[in-house]
Design a protein around this motif. Sequence first.
Motif, mmCIF file in Angstrom:
data_model
loop_
_atom_site.group_PDB
_atom_site.id
_atom_site.type_symbol
_atom_site.label_atom_id
_atom_site.label_comp_id
_atom_site.label_asym_id
_atom_site.label_seq_id
_atom_site.Cartn_x
_atom_site.Cartn_y
_atom_site.Cartn_z
ATOM 1 N N GLY A 1 12.169 -5.280 32.621
ATOM 2 C CA GLY A 1 13.284 -6.128 32.467
ATOM 3 C C GLY A 1 13.251 -7.478 32.111
ATOM 4 N N VAL A 2 12.314 -8.139 32.540
ATOM 5 C CA VAL A 2 12.213 -9.349 31.822
ATOM 6 C C VAL A 2 12.270 -9.403 30.270
ATOM 7 N N PHE B 1 19.021 -0.573 33.092
ATOM 8 C CA PHE B 1 19.485 -0.021 34.383
ATOM 9 C C PHE B 1 19.484 1.557 34.082
ATOM 10 N N LEU B 2 20.196 2.091 33.479
ATOM 11 C CA LEU B 2 20.326 3.484 32.801
ATOM 12 C C LEU B 2 18.977 4.208 32.567
ATOM 13 N N VAL C 1 14.214 0.744 42.373
ATOM 14 C CA VAL C 1 13.566 0.532 41.169
ATOM 15 C C VAL C 1 14.327 -0.007 40.155
ATOM 16 N N ALA C 2 15.238 0.592 39.685
ATOM 17 C CA ALA C 2 15.982 0.283 38.464
ATOM 18 C C ALA C 2 16.889 -1.285 38.698
ATOM 19 N N MET C 3 17.373 -1.292 40.045
ATOM 20 C CA MET C 3 17.801 -2.521 40.537
ATOM 21 C C MET C 3 17.064 -3.777 40.782
ATOM 22 N N GLY D 1 22.823 -6.616 46.522
ATOM 23 C CA GLY D 1 23.532 -7.901 46.756
ATOM 24 C C GLY D 1 22.679 -9.337 46.201
ATOM 25 N N VAL D 2 21.234 -9.081 46.453
ATOM 26 C CA VAL D 2 20.442 -10.144 45.779
ATOM 27 C C VAL D 2 20.623 -9.963 44.068
ATOM 28 N N THR D 3 20.620 -9.071 43.595
ATOM 29 C CA THR D 3 20.869 -8.761 42.126
ATOM 30 C C THR D 3 22.074 -9.049 41.629
ATOM 31 N N ALA D 4 23.244 -8.980 42.400
ATOM 32 C CA ALA D 4 24.294 -9.429 41.996
ATOM 33 C C ALA D 4 24.760 -10.950 41.833
ATOM 34 N N VAL D 5 24.120 -11.701 42.922
ATOM 35 C CA VAL D 5 23.952 -13.002 42.783
ATOM 36 C C VAL D 5 23.021 -13.595 41.720
#
Length: 283
Positions: A103-104, A138-139, A182-184, A265-269
Amino acid sequence: MTTPYQQQPHPQQAPGGPLGTYTSPIAVRRATFGDALASEWTKIRSVRSTMWTLGVLIVLLLGLGLLTGIVVRSSDAHMGDNSVLLLGFYGVLLGTICVITLGVLTIASEYGTGMIRTTLTACPSRGRILAAKSVVFFLLAFVIVTAMTTLVGAIQSALLPDAATPSGGEWLRATVGVGLYVAMLGLLSLAVGALIRHSAGSITIMIGLVLLPLVLALFMFTPSLEGVRNFLLEYSIPSQLSAFYGESISNSGPTGWDPLWIITGVTAVALGGAFLSLNSRDV
């Protein structure tokens, strides 16, 4: 003194265009979000870091899942009321490190190599770039983790036929639920990579986020820190991940699908902060 006459080249008329102009035979159209998705998919599947991280992820999920099933079967240990799917937790927990790393690297590596300049030149819409990277990553992470957890669960059920048969809800949480979580978590890592713009620093922050709360809680023995200790135990990443298997490190805290809503919620922020950062900072 007169200038010698120089014959000018006769302008060629392109098909369909007026005299002296050129019309490209290639159809020109505005770039779409689908084009950004195709570009990001090409990039993420053509770099070696993706193959390595996903390869290690698959080895951890399958290898540890098979190993724990064989150990439990050979030791004649009884699962009791626990679902056999719980044995897949250890591989998933270690596999999160691979998903965090990928992801990074999905965005931070472009800042390290300078490729981000080419990306933003081809598609000046920074929000579109971030959205395309997020969707593709994500997918990819969701499909692989869900497929591997389903396969591991089937193998463990075959190795331990005497264990309690998981219900449909338990299967759904231990496969689709774990895959989404895990994807999130990997998507959160992508957002941190966009904010930090440094691969090593972002990976260190995310690994610390996964492991540090639980480690700190284990060393809080004094009664005055009991509230902090319980909070860290309840909301640490390993504890939330184990909730999808019907277990928890603490006796309270999120259960069922609650961890998924928390990480969403944390990921959206974080993604909102990454979007603002991309639009307000130069490359």
